[in-house]
Design a protein around this motif. Structure first.
Motif, short mmCIF file in Angstrom:
data_model
loop_
_atom_site.label_atom_id
_atom_site.label_comp_id
_atom_site.label_asym_id
_atom_site.label_seq_id
_atom_site.Cartn_x
_atom_site.Cartn_y
_atom_site.Cartn_z
N TRP A 173 3.83 0.65 7.94
CA TRP A 173 4.95 1.07 7.10
C TRP A 173 6.15 1.30 8.02
O TRP A 173 6.13 2.19 8.88
CB TRP A 173 4.61 2.35 6.35
CG TRP A 173 3.51 2.19 5.34
CD1 TRP A 173 3.65 1.85 4.02
CD2 TRP A 173 2.10 2.40 5.54
NE1 TRP A 173 2.42 1.83 3.40
CE2 TRP A 173 1.45 2.15 4.31
CE3 TRP A 173 1.33 2.76 6.65
CZ2 TRP A 173 0.07 2.26 4.16
CZ3 TRP A 173 -0.04 2.86 6.51
CH2 TRP A 173 -0.66 2.62 5.27
N ALA A 210 -7.35 0.22 8.67
CA ALA A 210 -8.21 0.26 7.49
C ALA A 210 -9.67 0.17 7.90
O ALA A 210 -10.01 -0.12 9.05
CB ALA A 210 -7.84 -0.89 6.55
N GLU A 259 0.84 -1.19 0.00
CA GLU A 259 0.00 0.00 0.00
C GLU A 259 0.88 1.25 0.00
O GLU A 259 1.92 1.28 0.66
CB GLU A 259 -0.90 0.02 1.24
CG GLU A 259 -2.01 -1.01 1.21
CD GLU A 259 -3.08 -0.66 0.20
OE1 GLU A 259 -3.37 0.55 0.03
OE2 GLU A 259 -3.61 -1.58 -0.44
N ARG A 301 0.87 -6.01 6.44
CA ARG A 301 -0.55 -5.82 6.78
C ARG A 301 -0.96 -6.93 7.72
O ARG A 301 -0.65 -8.10 7.49
CB ARG A 301 -1.41 -5.86 5.51
CG ARG A 301 -2.90 -5.60 5.74
CD ARG A 301 -3.64 -5.67 4.40
NE ARG A 301 -5.07 -5.48 4.54
CZ ARG A 301 -5.69 -4.30 4.53
NH1 ARG A 301 -4.99 -3.20 4.37
NH2 ARG A 301 -7.01 -4.22 4.66
N ASP A 314 -2.40 -1.52 8.54
CA ASP A 314 -1.33 -1.33 7.57
C ASP A 314 -0.15 -0.73 8.31
O ASP A 314 -0.30 0.27 9.04
CB ASP A 314 -1.77 -0.40 6.44
CG ASP A 314 -2.85 -1.03 5.57
OD1 ASP A 314 -2.61 -2.14 5.06
OD2 ASP A 314 -3.92 -0.42 5.42
N TYR A 360 6.86 -2.98 4.41
CA TYR A 360 5.40 -2.89 4.57
C TYR A 360 4.84 -4.24 4.98
O TYR A 360 5.28 -5.28 4.48
CB TYR A 360 4.75 -2.45 3.25
CG TYR A 360 3.24 -2.60 3.26
CD1 TYR A 360 2.44 -1.64 3.88
CD2 TYR A 360 2.63 -3.72 2.69
CE1 TYR A 360 1.05 -1.78 3.91
CE2 TYR A 360 1.24 -3.86 2.72
CZ TYR A 360 0.46 -2.89 3.33
OH TYR A 360 -0.90 -3.04 3.37
#
Length: 377
Positions: free
Chosen positions: A331, A323, A303, A347, A329, A345
Motif C-alpha cells: 500500500w 500474505a 485489499e 500485489r 501486498d 495498491y
C-alpha cells in the motif's frame, strides 16, 4: 578424406557467417527504424562498425578456403587452421553485439539528456509566468508537485469555454490507452526494477480532476454523439479505477456524483446512438458494464489497508504485508511526499520478477502476516 572434411567444415562456417550477416542486417534495420529520428553520430558509426564486424567472418572463411584449396602457399602458416573462421565468428559476433548495444545506449542517454533539458526549460517558462503551460508541465514531469497541480487546476478553472478546458484535460488522456500513466519508479514510489505497475499522471488533487474531467466531457456538444466518443469514454472508465492508481476519494466522488449523471445521459442518448450506421452494441454494453462495476465494486482488486505497525518513519512511502501464500501486498502513497498509505495498491506474487527486488528493498524476508514500512527508493 582430409580435403572432404575441410570442405564440409568450411561450408558450415560459411553458412554461420552468412547467418551472422543476415541477423546483423535485420537487427540494425530494426534498430535504425526505432532510432531513425534522433540517432547520434556515435550510434550511426557503431552501427556501421557492427555490420562490418558481422561481414568480416565470411571474408575470413573465404580466405581460409582459398588458402586451403587454391593457394600454393603453405597451409601450416594459417593461424588456427580451419578453426580460424570459427574463432573470428565468435569474436566478431560478440564485438558486433557490443557495438549495437553501445550505439543504442548512446542514443538513449542523448534522449534522456534532451528530455531533461526540455523539462527544465518548460519548468523555467512556467516559473517565469507562462500559466498556459502549467498543465503541460504536470503532464510531462513525473515529479510534479502539489503546487504544480494547484496551478494547473487554477488555469483550467479560469478558462471560460468548455472546449478550452477540454483542451487542457486532453493533455492527460491517450485516445488509445486511456489516462496517461507513469511507472512507479518514475514518480519515486518504487525502485527501478518495478517497471510493470503504472499509475495515473495525476498524482495530486485526483478527486477534483476525475470529477472535473467527466463533467467537462459531458459538457461538450459532441459528448456521446458518436461511436468514437463512446469508445473514448470506455477507455476513460476502464482507467478510472482504484486498482489502476486512483485514490479512494477520487473513485468515490466519481461513483456517487459523476456516474449517475453519466448513466442518465447515456440513457437519453441511447436511441440516437442505436440509430447510427456504425452502431456497436458491444461497445455500448461495455460502457454500461464498466459504469455498473464502478458503482457496485469501487474497491475491486484492492485489499483494505490493515492497521499500521506503529508510527511510520520519516520518508516511508508505504506499508507492506506478506500474505499467507507468500505474496506481498503493498500500500503506497500517491506520491513520495503526499497522499495516504493505500492510495496506490499492488500485489506481487512470489513468481513475479519484481518479488525478490521488493524483499531486498524491504530489508529481507517477512513472516506471513508481518507488516513493514516501505522506505523511499
Amino acid at each position: 578424406m582430409g580435403a572432404v572434411f575441410a570442405g564440409v567444415c568450411l561450408l558450415g562456417e560459411l553458412a554461420l557467417g552468412v547467418a551472422l550477416v543476415i541477423g546483423a542486417f535485420f537487427t540494425l534495420a530494426f534498430s535504425s527504424e526505432a532510432y531513425r529520428h534522433n540517432a547520434t553520430p556515435l550510434h550511426q558509426a557503431l552501427n556501421l562498425l557492427a555490420f562490418a564486424l558481422a561481414v568480416l567472418p565470411t571474408f575470413v572463411t573465404l580466405w581460409v578456403g582459398w588458402r586451403r584449396f587454391l593457394s600454393d602457399r603453405p597451409w601450416e602458416a594459417v593461424p588456427l587452421g580451419l578453426g580460424l573462421p570459427l574463432v573470428a565468428l565468435v569474436v566478431c559476433a560478440g564485438a558486433a553485439f557490443l557495438a549495437v548495444m553501445g550505439g543504442e545506449g548512446s542514443t538513449s542517454r542523448h534522449r534522456e539528456q534532451e528530455a531533461r533539458a526540455a523539462l527544465a526549460a518548460l519548468r523555467a517558462e512556467v516559473d517565469g509566468g507562462a500559466r498556459h503551460k502549467v498543465c503541460d508541465l504536470v503532464a510531462r514531469d513525473p515529479r510534479a508537485s502539489a503546487e504544480d497541480m494547484r496551478r494547473c487546476r487554477d488555469f483550467i478553472e479560469s478558462q471560460p469555454g468548455v472546449e478550452a478546458r477540454w483542451a487542457e484535460f486532453s493533455k492527460f488522456f491517450d485516445e488509445q490507452m486511456g489516462f496517461q500513466t507513469w511507472k512507479l519508479g518514475e514518480v519515486g514510489l518504487a525502485p527501478a526494477f518495478e517497471w510493470s505497475k503504472a499509475v495515473p499522471v495525476i498524482r495530486h488533487d485526483q478527486e477534483w480532476f476525475l470529477r472535473a474531467f467527466y463533467e467537462t466531457w459531458l459538457a461538450r456538444p459532441q459528448a456521446l454523439a458518436s461511436m468514437e466518443d463512446l469508445g473514448r469514454l470506455r477507455l476513460a472508465l476502464q482507467s478510472s479505477t482504484r486498482y489502476l492508481g486512483w485514490d479512494a476519494r477520487a473513485v468515490e466522488t466519481l461513483r456517487t456524483q459523476v456516474l449517475p449523471v453519466l448513466s442518465g445521459r447515456l440513457d437519453a442518448q441511447e436511441p440516437r446512438l442505436r440509430a447510427l450506421p456504425d452502431m456497436d452494441a458491444w461497445l455500448l454494453g461495455s460502457v454500461r458494464e464498466k459504469i455498473q462495476n464502478l458503482q457496485a465494486s469501487p474497491e475491486d482488486g484492492v485489499e483494505p489497508l490493515p492497521p499500521l505497525p506503529g508510527t511510520p518513519p520519516p520518508g516511508a512511502v508505504g506499508v507492506a504485508r506478506m500474505a499467507d501464500d507468500g505474496a506481498l501486498d503493498l500500500w503506497l502513497r500517491a506520491s513520495p511526499t503526499s497522499g495516504a498509505f493505500g492510495d496506490v495498491y499492488l500485489r506481487r506474487a512470489s513468481y513475479d520478477p519484481e518479488y525478490e527486488g521488493w524483499l531486498k528493498h524491504l530489508g529481507g524476508a517477512l513472516r506471513p502476516g508481518e507488516l513493514r514500512f516501505i522506505p523511499a527508493p
